[in-house]
Structure formats: C-alpha cells, structure tokens
Design an enzyme around this catalytic site. Structure first.
Site, PDB file in Angstrom:
ATOM      1  N   GLU A 238       0.851  -1.028  -0.054  1.00 15.50           N
ATOM      2  CA  GLU A 238      -0.110  -0.099  -0.068  1.00 15.50           C
ATOM      3  C   GLU A 238       0.766   1.266  -0.137  1.00 15.50           C
ATOM      4  O   GLU A 238       1.358   1.609   0.835  1.00 15.50           O
ATOM      5  CB  GLU A 238      -1.019  -0.017   1.137  1.00 15.50           C
ATOM      6  CG  GLU A 238      -1.963  -1.359   1.460  1.00 15.50           C
ATOM      7  CD  GLU A 238      -2.878  -1.343   0.269  1.00 15.50           C
ATOM      8  OE1 GLU A 238      -3.272  -0.385  -0.293  1.00 15.50           O
ATOM      9  OE2 GLU A 238      -3.186  -2.376  -0.300  1.00 15.50           O
ATOM     10  N   CYS A 272      -1.733   9.437   2.540  1.00 17.55           N
ATOM     11  CA  CYS A 272      -1.465   8.747   1.324  1.00 17.55           C
ATOM     12  C   CYS A 272      -2.655   9.069   0.114  1.00 17.55           C
ATOM     13  O   CYS A 272      -2.451   9.368  -0.846  1.00 17.55           O
ATOM     14  CB  CYS A 272      -1.613   7.287   1.358  1.00 17.55           C
ATOM     15  SG  CYS A 272      -2.955   6.658   2.159  1.00 17.55           S
TER      16      CYS A 272
HETATM   17  P1  NAP Z   1       8.508   4.691   4.523  1.00 20.95           P
HETATM   18  O1  NAP Z   1       9.777   5.501   4.727  1.00 20.95           O
HETATM   19  O2  NAP Z   1       8.463   3.688   3.324  1.00 20.95           O
HETATM   20  O3  NAP Z   1       8.308   4.095   6.003  1.00 20.95           O
HETATM   21  C1  NAP Z   1       7.068   3.365   5.994  1.00 20.95           C
HETATM   22  C2  NAP Z   1       7.468   1.998   6.998  1.00 20.95           C
HETATM   23  O4  NAP Z   1       8.318   1.440   6.645  1.00 20.95           O
HETATM   24  C3  NAP Z   1       8.149   2.827   8.506  1.00 20.95           C
HETATM   25  O5  NAP Z   1       7.658   1.692   9.453  1.00 20.95           O
HETATM   26  C4  NAP Z   1       9.465   2.276   8.255  1.00 20.95           C
HETATM   27  O6  NAP Z   1      10.269   2.087   9.337  1.00 20.95           O
HETATM   28  C5  NAP Z   1       9.701   1.264   7.348  1.00 20.95           C
HETATM   29  N1  NAP Z   1      10.728   1.008   6.459  1.00 20.95           N
HETATM   30  C6  NAP Z   1      11.653   2.026   6.237  1.00 20.95           C
HETATM   31  N2  NAP Z   1      12.742   1.437   5.115  1.00 20.95           N
HETATM   32  C7  NAP Z   1      12.244   0.305   5.127  1.00 20.95           C
HETATM   33  C8  NAP Z   1      12.892  -0.989   4.433  1.00 20.95           C
HETATM   34  N3  NAP Z   1      13.995  -0.773   3.822  1.00 20.95           N
HETATM   35  N4  NAP Z   1      12.455  -2.226   4.729  1.00 20.95           N
HETATM   36  C9  NAP Z   1      11.145  -2.470   5.260  1.00 20.95           C
HETATM   37  N5  NAP Z   1      10.712  -1.421   5.958  1.00 20.95           N
HETATM   38  C10 NAP Z   1      11.095  -0.105   6.097  1.00 20.95           C
HETATM   39  O7  NAP Z   1       7.185   5.751   4.303  1.00 20.95           O
HETATM   40  P2  NAP Z   1       7.131   7.024   5.235  1.00 20.95           P
HETATM   41  O8  NAP Z   1       7.753   8.054   4.459  1.00 20.95           O
HETATM   42  O9  NAP Z   1       7.308   6.861   6.563  1.00 20.95           O
HETATM   43  O10 NAP Z   1       5.405   7.144   4.881  1.00 20.95           O
HETATM   44  C11 NAP Z   1       4.982   7.621   3.966  1.00 20.95           C
HETATM   45  C12 NAP Z   1       4.621   6.956   2.794  1.00 20.95           C
HETATM   46  O11 NAP Z   1       3.649   6.084   2.824  1.00 20.95           O
HETATM   47  C13 NAP Z   1       3.742   8.101   1.613  1.00 20.95           C
HETATM   48  O12 NAP Z   1       4.233   7.807   0.389  1.00 20.95           O
HETATM   49  C14 NAP Z   1       2.390   7.504   1.856  1.00 20.95           C
HETATM   50  O13 NAP Z   1       1.587   7.777   0.601  1.00 20.95           O
HETATM   51  C15 NAP Z   1       2.557   6.068   1.938  1.00 20.95           C
HETATM   52  N6  NAP Z   1       1.424   5.511   2.744  1.00 20.95           N
HETATM   53  C16 NAP Z   1       0.571   4.697   1.943  1.00 20.95           C
HETATM   54  C17 NAP Z   1      -0.597   4.402   2.499  1.00 20.95           C
HETATM   55  C18 NAP Z   1      -1.538   3.847   1.456  1.00 20.95           C
HETATM   56  O14 NAP Z   1      -2.661   3.186   2.218  1.00 20.95           O
HETATM   57  N7  NAP Z   1      -1.305   3.448   0.203  1.00 20.95           N
HETATM   58  C19 NAP Z   1      -1.085   4.748   3.618  1.00 20.95           C
HETATM   59  C20 NAP Z   1      -0.055   5.328   4.462  1.00 20.95           C
HETATM   60  C21 NAP Z   1       1.093   6.010   3.855  1.00 20.95           C
HETATM   61  P3  NAP Z   1      11.059   3.336  10.095  1.00 20.95           P
HETATM   62  O15 NAP Z   1      10.178   4.294  10.508  1.00 20.95           O
HETATM   63  O16 NAP Z   1      11.852   2.669  11.086  1.00 20.95           O
HETATM   64  O17 NAP Z   1      11.806   3.828   9.048  1.00 20.95           O
END
Ligand code: NAP
Length: 513
Positions: A238, A272
């Site tokens: 997602e 998102c």
């Molecule tokens: P992110 O950097 O991808 O982080 C999301 C989660 O993934 C966090 O728990 C993060 O942990 C973890 N993570 C980071 N690097 C990782 C890796 N290499 N392997 C596995 N997990 C990893 O995203 P964000 O910037 O926090 O969140 C915003 C994004 O999420 C936006 O693009 C938003 O649109 C999207 N989003 C999508 C939805 C949907 O339903 N489609 C809903 C909400 C958000 P850490 O915090 O420890 O780094």
C-alpha cells in the site's frame, strides 16, 4: 539489559521527550517468527467465533481507553486530538465490528459445483487456509488505524503476526501492544519488534514470514518486492498517492472547498489518499478559488494541544524539509502562493497550509506526491482534459469528482486510474472496513480491507473428491480408440459452430468418424 539500545519518542510540536522504547535485534525477529509459528498452529484450530471473542475484548479495551489513546496519538504524530479520534480510533473501533461479524461468511469453506463433464461425479470444496506468519510494517501517518485493520484481518483469518511500527510513532506501537494484550490471545501469537526500517525488510523476509503487508513509500515498496522475489514470498504493498480532485461546473462549490480542506490539509496533508492536485472547470475556477482562499486564510496551524489549533504539525523533520523544498522549487518555477494559513511560529515542525496557482505538470509539486499541507490548483476547459490531467501520474491511489450531476460524475469516475474514486467527498473510505483499499499503477499491489483484504490473508485450497463408481475414469491412460473418437465428438459439441456441433453429436452418440 544495560546495553540495550532505545528509540526515543518526541512530540513533534514541542520537541518534548515522550519516552524511550527498547530496540530489538535481527535475532529477536528470527526467534520471534519461530515462536509465532507455534502459537499460530493452535490459533488456526479455533473457530471464527472463538477468534472473534478475543477481538471483542480488544475492541472493548480500545473504546474504554479511546480518549487517552487519541491524546497519545496526537502527541506522538502531531495531528489534532479530533483528527486522531476520528481517523485513527473510530476507524479501528468500526473495523473490529466488521471483521468479527463477517469473516466467517467470507472465509468459510464452500461447495463449488462442477461446471462440466470432468466434474460429473465429483464433490468439490474451496477452503481458505491461513497463511501462517504475517509480517506487518506500517507508517506513522495513521499509526493506529492502518496497522489495526491489518492486524484484525490477519487474526480473524487464523494467522500469527510479526509487527513493526514506524520509528517515529513508537508510542502508538505501545498502544497497539496494549490493545492486543487485552484480547488474551495465545502467548507469542502477536510479536511486536522495534527495529529500524532499513533492516526490518530483509530481516522479516529472511526470518521466513509467509506474507508481508507493507504500507509506506514507493521506493521502499519496490525494494521489498525485489527482496521478496528471492523466496517468492507474497507481498501486499500500500504505497503513495498523488491524488487529484476534479471540480465540475455543476459542483456545490462550498462543499468542494470544504472538502478540499478536509482531504488536503487534515493530518497536515500527510495522508496517502489526501488531495494533492485540484482541477477546476474554468467557468467556476474564480469563485471556487475565492471560497478556498477565504477558508484557508482562516485556518490556524500549530500545537495540537492548544485550543485554537485546527491543523497540527508535520510528524517528521525529514518530511517537513522535503515539503518545504518542493514548495520552494515550484515557486522558483513560476507557481504563485494564492492562499496561506495562519501559523503559530513557535510550533516545532508545523508548516502552513498553502494553495498554489500558476502550476503545471512540469513541476514536481504536481507530478509527485508532496505529502504535506500544499495543494496546486489548475483550471480545465473540457472533461476530457480534466481526466487526462488527473491520470497524468505514475500513482493512482484515490481520486474524487465533485458535481451535483451524479450520472456525469460516475461517468468521469470510471475513467480515472485510481483504486478508489469518491464523488463529492475524498479520503474517508479508508474508514469503511468493507470497502477494499489499494491503488492502481505504482500506488501498490493487492488490496487490503473488506472481503478482498481477508482473502489476501489466506491461501486458497481446493479439495476434489472423485465419486465415479467404476474402476477407471474414461480419460485415464491408456485411452481406448472408441473413447477417443467420442471424446473428440464431445469437444466439437461443446465449442464448435452449429455444423461442428452436429458432427460432434454423431461422433459422440453413434461413433461416426
Ligand atoms: P517509509 O519510509 O516507506 O516508511 C514506512 C514504514 O516502512 C516505516 O515503518 C519504516 O520504518 C519502514 N521502512 C523504512 N525502510 C524500510 C525498509 N528498507 N524495509 C522495510 N521497512 C522499511 O514511508 P514514510 O515516508 O514513513 O510514509 C509515507 C509514505 O507512505 C507515503 O508515500 C504515503 O503515501 C505512504 N502511505 C500509503 C498508504 C496507503 O494506504 N497506500 C497509507 C499510508 C501511507 P522506520 O520508521 O523505522 O524507518
């Protein structure tokens, strides 16, 4: 343990420390998966109604502590209390009801009638088998609602869970732990780990989870899918959105302006499925912009704990910086700030709500997900142009059409490349648990929530019993010549033109060659 590392949680509005959460290691993840697997084998044997009883206890606990938990979410994430209560707490409470009541209907074993001669004399059933250990990695923007939906689906489907909350919202991770603990689940069925994202993905997949449910950014989603391919571990992704809102000439403009503020600025635009781009029919462009401007200029951004605050702060300093840079780049390229909200300058990571005009699709602000309190507004002449602009993105999570002509709005909606299209609203359907959630294009893979989400938590297994009374089936080798000839006749009858059907009939029943 004296040497244990900790993650310190901060209030993004004030910088105040909220607490320290111990960190886990890769070894904890490896051992955790083994322990979850043992507990899951027992849990999978329970009926849906027995599993539902545990979830009901969890739901009661959440409701009992709902206001204090909403306050923790607000402090940990920076959103207002109302935002935390409405979009995180309420969404989770409602989700419990849906999954407790409907999982059995969706996942119970069912008879499947055969469709053709091969299934004459067979009894067929389709059953949904829990996958085993589900890995869930969730973001900080809806730190309770997003993981809770997935935890509930996974548990009701009979799975165990390895869970990681975003580093920035570890205090909400603690709340989730309390909610799950209140359900008296078998020990180790749910294990939460606090590890940095950069090691979590590889560690989860290498520990042997059976499916990964990841919610987060597109680049990380791509990395995880690549890693998962090594073991062919299924993934549900997602990911991001760059959501358009189309305001038609027949729209209720006041409602559209209020809706843009709700979907573009609540949670500081860190949704998102938040509105990022607005396309307005040129006949109503000026009046719509005027209404939007009036509302934006009255908005007050600041510390969510202060009474006057209507929009809270950005959750992370990293995201605040990224939004600022994208905004500045757009202004350098010719965008104009058409409206800007009030802001309490003393608030840590707050950014004012901003409306940009004179924008175009060469600008990053329109092409990529901004994930902050900024919306770009453009006018369009024809519906075809609006659809083309809305679809001009690599992302396709959600979209909305605003019009009093519902027929026309539905016609536009069906041409938009987005997993959810809302008419005269936006964003809220994530909170309707029976509606599937997920995006087109690079916004993700698979669907979560509702019946489709429950199915994604299971493996399909078909059981076929052969009840043919003779010692040999007609199609078993070796096939005698006269059977072969009749078989050809049967195939001609099934799929041929009328001439072939007639020939097939003669072959089948009279053996004519
Ligand atoms: P992110 O950097 O991808 O982080 C999301 C989660 O993934 C966090 O728990 C993060 O942990 C973890 N993570 C980071 N690097 C990782 C890796 N290499 N392997 C596995 N997990 C990893 O995203 P964000 O910037 O926090 O969140 C915003 C994004 O999420 C936006 O693009 C938003 O649109 C999207 N989003 C999508 C939805 C949907 O339903 N489609 C809903 C909400 C958000 P850490 O915090 O420890 O780094």
């Amino acid at each position: 343990m004296e040497n244990q590392m900790h993650t310190e949680a901060f209030n993004p509005a004030t910088g105040e420390s909220l607490g320290k959460i111990p960190q886990n290691t890769v070894q904890d993840i490896n051992e955790g998966v083994k322990r979850i697997r043992v507990a899951q084998a027992k849990w999978a044997k329970l009926s849906f109604s027995e599993r539902g009883q545990s979830l009901r206890k969890m739901q009661r606990h959440l409701v009992k502590h709902s206001e204090s938990y909403a306050r923790t979410i607000s402090r940990d994430n920076g959103k207002t209390l109302a935002d935390a209560y409405l979009t995180d707490i309420s969404s989770a409470v409602i989700a419990f009801d849906y999954y407790i009541k409907h999982t059995a209907r969706v996942l119970r074993s069912r008879r499947v009638k055969g469709s053709h001669i091969f299934s004459l004399y067979t009894k067929n059933s389709l059953q949904r088998i829990p996958l085993g250990v589900i890995g869930i990695i969730s973001p900080w923007n809806y730190p309770l609602a997003i993981p809770m939906h997935e935890i509930l689906m996974a548990l009701m489907a009979g799975n165990g869970i390895l869970y990681k909350a975003a580093s920035e919202t570890q205090m909400v991770g603690q709340i989730i732990q309390k909610i799950v603990d209140s359900g008296d689940l078998p020990a180790n069925l749910f294990i939460q780990v606090n590890v940095a994202g950069r090691i979590a993905g590889d560690a989860f997949l290498e520990a042997g989870i059976d499916k990964l449910f990841f919610t987060g950014s597109v680049p990380i989603g791509k990395k995880l899918m690549q890693k998962a391919a090594e073991t062919l571990t299924p993934v549900s992704l997602e990911l991001g959105g760059n959501d358009p809102m189309i305001v038609c000439a027949e729209a209720n403009l006041k409602k559209a302006a209020n809706g843009a503020i709700w979907a573009g600025f609540s949670n500081s635009g860190q949704s998102c499925a938040g509105v990022e781009r607005i396309y307005v029919h040129r006949d109503v462009y000026r009046p719509f912009l005027k209404l939007l401007k009036q509302r934006v200029e009255k908005l007050r951004v600041g510390d969510p704990e202060k009474k006057e605050t209507q929009i809270g702060t950005m959750t992370t300093a990293r995201q605040q910086k990224a939004v600022r840079e994208t905004l500045e780049e757009a202004i350098q390229q010719g965008a104009s700030v058409s409206a800007i909200s009030q802001i309490d300058e003393n608030t840590g990571q707050a950014l004012p709500a901003t409306i940009l005009t004179d924008v175009n699709h060469n600008m990053k602000i329109m092409r990529e997900e901004t994930f902050g309190p900024v919306m770009g507004v453009m006018s369009f002449k024809t519906i075809e142009e609006a659809i083309r602009l809305a679809n001009d993105s690599d992302l396709g999570l959600t979209a909305s059409v605003w019009s009093k002509n519902h027929r026309m709005a539905r016609h536009i909606a069906s041409q938009l490349e987005a997993g959810v299209v809302t008419i005269n609203n936006h964003l809220f359907s994530h909170g309707i648990p029976n509606l599937p959630w997920g995006g087109f294009k690079q916004s993700g893979v698979g669907r979560t929530h509702g019946e489709l989400g429950l199915l994604e938590m299971t493996e399909a297994q078909v059981i076929v019993s052969d009840l043919f009374p003779a010692n040999k089936q007609l199609y078993w080798s070796p096939v005698p010549g006269f059977i072969y000839n009749r078989w050809v006749g049967f195939v001609m009858m099934v799929g041929g033109t009328w001439k072939f059907k007639l020939k097939g009939l003669l072959k089948l029943f009279l053996g004519i060659k």
